[in-house]
Enzyme design. Structure first.
Site, PDB file in Angstrom:
ATOM      1  N   ASP A 139     -18.557  33.611   2.496  1.00 23.08           N
ATOM      2  CA  ASP A 139     -18.036  33.357   3.848  1.00 23.08           C
ATOM      3  C   ASP A 139     -18.066  34.668   4.621  1.00 23.08           C
ATOM      4  O   ASP A 139     -17.502  35.673   4.166  1.00 23.08           O
ATOM      5  CB  ASP A 139     -16.598  32.827   3.762  1.00 23.08           C
ATOM      6  CG  ASP A 139     -16.536  31.511   2.994  1.00 23.08           C
ATOM      7  OD1 ASP A 139     -17.358  30.621   3.274  1.00 23.08           O
ATOM      8  OD2 ASP A 139     -15.681  31.382   2.099  1.00 23.08           O
ATOM      9  N   ARG A 210     -27.961  25.851  -1.228  1.00 21.64           N
ATOM     10  CA  ARG A 210     -27.921  24.981  -0.056  1.00 21.64           C
ATOM     11  C   ARG A 210     -27.684  25.799   1.216  1.00 21.64           C
ATOM     12  O   ARG A 210     -28.279  25.563   2.252  1.00 21.64           O
ATOM     13  CB  ARG A 210     -26.770  23.980  -0.256  1.00 21.64           C
ATOM     14  CG  ARG A 210     -26.806  22.830   0.709  1.00 21.64           C
ATOM     15  CD  ARG A 210     -25.597  21.936   0.507  1.00 21.64           C
ATOM     16  NE  ARG A 210     -25.583  21.287  -0.793  1.00 21.64           N
ATOM     17  CZ  ARG A 210     -24.593  20.492  -1.210  1.00 21.64           C
ATOM     18  NH1 ARG A 210     -23.550  20.280  -0.431  1.00 21.64           N
ATOM     19  NH2 ARG A 210     -24.639  19.918  -2.385  1.00 21.64           N
TER      20      ARG A 210
HETATM   21  C1  SAM Z   1     -20.582  29.949   2.549  1.00 24.57           C
HETATM   22  S1  SAM Z   1     -20.241  29.180   1.023  1.00 24.57           S
HETATM   23  C2  SAM Z   1     -21.729  29.518   0.103  1.00 24.57           C
HETATM   24  C3  SAM Z   1     -21.895  28.606  -1.092  1.00 24.57           C
HETATM   25  C4  SAM Z   1     -23.090  28.860  -2.007  1.00 24.57           C
HETATM   26  N1  SAM Z   1     -23.011  30.146  -2.660  1.00 24.57           N
HETATM   27  C5  SAM Z   1     -24.385  28.726  -1.260  1.00 24.57           C
HETATM   28  O1  SAM Z   1     -25.074  29.764  -1.094  1.00 24.57           O
HETATM   29  O2  SAM Z   1     -24.744  27.602  -0.862  1.00 24.57           O
HETATM   30  C6  SAM Z   1     -19.068  30.280   0.239  1.00 24.57           C
HETATM   31  C7  SAM Z   1     -18.238  29.596  -0.845  1.00 24.57           C
HETATM   32  O3  SAM Z   1     -17.458  30.558  -1.519  1.00 24.57           O
HETATM   33  C8  SAM Z   1     -16.231  29.948  -1.895  1.00 24.57           C
HETATM   34  N2  SAM Z   1     -15.275  31.052  -2.106  1.00 24.57           N
HETATM   35  C9  SAM Z   1     -14.856  31.936  -1.165  1.00 24.57           C
HETATM   36  N3  SAM Z   1     -14.031  32.847  -1.710  1.00 24.57           N
HETATM   37  C10 SAM Z   1     -13.934  32.524  -3.024  1.00 24.57           C
HETATM   38  C11 SAM Z   1     -13.204  33.092  -4.111  1.00 24.57           C
HETATM   39  N4  SAM Z   1     -12.451  34.184  -3.930  1.00 24.57           N
HETATM   40  N5  SAM Z   1     -13.296  32.510  -5.335  1.00 24.57           N
HETATM   41  C12 SAM Z   1     -14.087  31.407  -5.501  1.00 24.57           C
HETATM   42  N6  SAM Z   1     -14.801  30.827  -4.504  1.00 24.57           N
HETATM   43  C13 SAM Z   1     -14.722  31.377  -3.283  1.00 24.57           C
HETATM   44  C14 SAM Z   1     -15.903  29.029  -0.727  1.00 24.57           C
HETATM   45  O4  SAM Z   1     -15.038  27.976  -1.112  1.00 24.57           O
HETATM   46  C15 SAM Z   1     -17.280  28.536  -0.316  1.00 24.57           C
HETATM   47  O5  SAM Z   1     -17.587  27.297  -0.907  1.00 24.57           O
END
Ligand code: SAM
Length: 232
Positions: A139, A210
């Site tokens: 994020d 994705r």
């Molecule tokens: C923008 S999405 C990208 C998802 C995936 N990596 C992709 O490239 O399609 C970022 C994901 O990181 C997860 N996330 C953010 N901080 C996290 C944390 N500290 N521990 C686990 N998951 C986390 C969020 O819930 C979100 O689904």
């Protein structure tokens, strides 16, 4: 670097629409069968169905495409895939067990899910226990006042450095220009990792996600870093 300490709580969505019955069942019945047990963190090999050759961790796996592809391509590696967004968890679990077999279908020995903040697990792992870490399209929190929420943060870099073995790789990808500049700034200010210029084309052995597909479709240029943990 002048940035506030990272907050302990997580920001961003962890739930969206009400879950369908299949999704609820995946969380209630399948997730406990695959969850990486918190009490295994001190001796991570014990958290798998059989001893892994290496330990890899993915932070924020989204829909799970990358984690599943890495697991398929590296069947002897123990991979802990972390995600807190329920729909993401369901997406990965739904690809592992057929509908109606949530409690009976065999689950992989060497793939485990951590459904809490990845930083909690990183803090609990022993020094030099990880062979590889993936952080793909985190994020971006592009507003300057939200910089402390970014996963790439001087404090979190220290946490990652502690758990990675010397020579281990930390892969990071981002399509957000603010985050890209931020990664460069944070990583230039530390000395635990060897840094080299990011790739503009996804390197070999790095399955797509994705989020990356969305970024490319929208005309954004992802950058792909491979940071190497220094020896000593
Ligand atoms: C923008 S999405 C990208 C998802 C995936 N990596 C992709 O490239 O399609 C970022 C994901 O990181 C997860 N996330 C953010 N901080 C996290 C944390 N500290 N521990 C686990 N998951 C986390 C969020 O819930 C979100 O689904």
């Amino acid at each position: 670097m002048a940035v506030k300490p990272p907050p302990d709580r997580l920001y961003g969505r962890q739930r969206s629409h009400p879950l369908r019955p299949r999704q609820q069942r995946l969380l209630d019945v399948t997730l406990p069968r695959l969850r990486f047990a918190a009490d295994a963190a001190g001796t991570p090999a014990a958290g798998f169905g059989r001893p892994p050759s290496q330990l890899w961790l993915e932070v924020g796996f989204g829909g799970g495409e990358h984690a599943l592809a890495q697991h398929a391509a590296n069947p002897e590696v123990g991979l802990v895939a972390c995600e807190v967004f329920e729909n993401g968890l369901c997406s990965l679990l739904s690809r592992l067990v057929p509908d109606g077999e949530e409690d009976t279908a065999p689950v992989p020995d060497l793939l485990r899910v951590w459904d809490d903040d990845a930083r909690v697990l990183l803090r609990a792992l022993p020094d030099t226990s990880l062979d590889r870490l993936f952080l793909l399209f985190p994020d971006p929190w592009p507003k300057a006042r939200h910089a402390k929420r970014r996963f790439v943060h001087p404090e979190t870099v220290g946490l990652v450095a502690r758990v990675l073995k010397p020579g281990a790789v930390w892969r990071v990808a981002s399509d957000d220009p603010t985050y890209q500049a931020w990664v460069e700034e944070v990583m230039r200010a530390q000395d635990a990792f060897v840094i080299s210029p990011p790739a503009t084309v996804r390197p070999e052995g790095w399955p797509p996600t994705r989020y990356e597909a969305k970024a490319l479709a929208a005309g954004r240029q992802p950058l792909y870093w491979s940071f190497i943990r220094r020896t000593g």
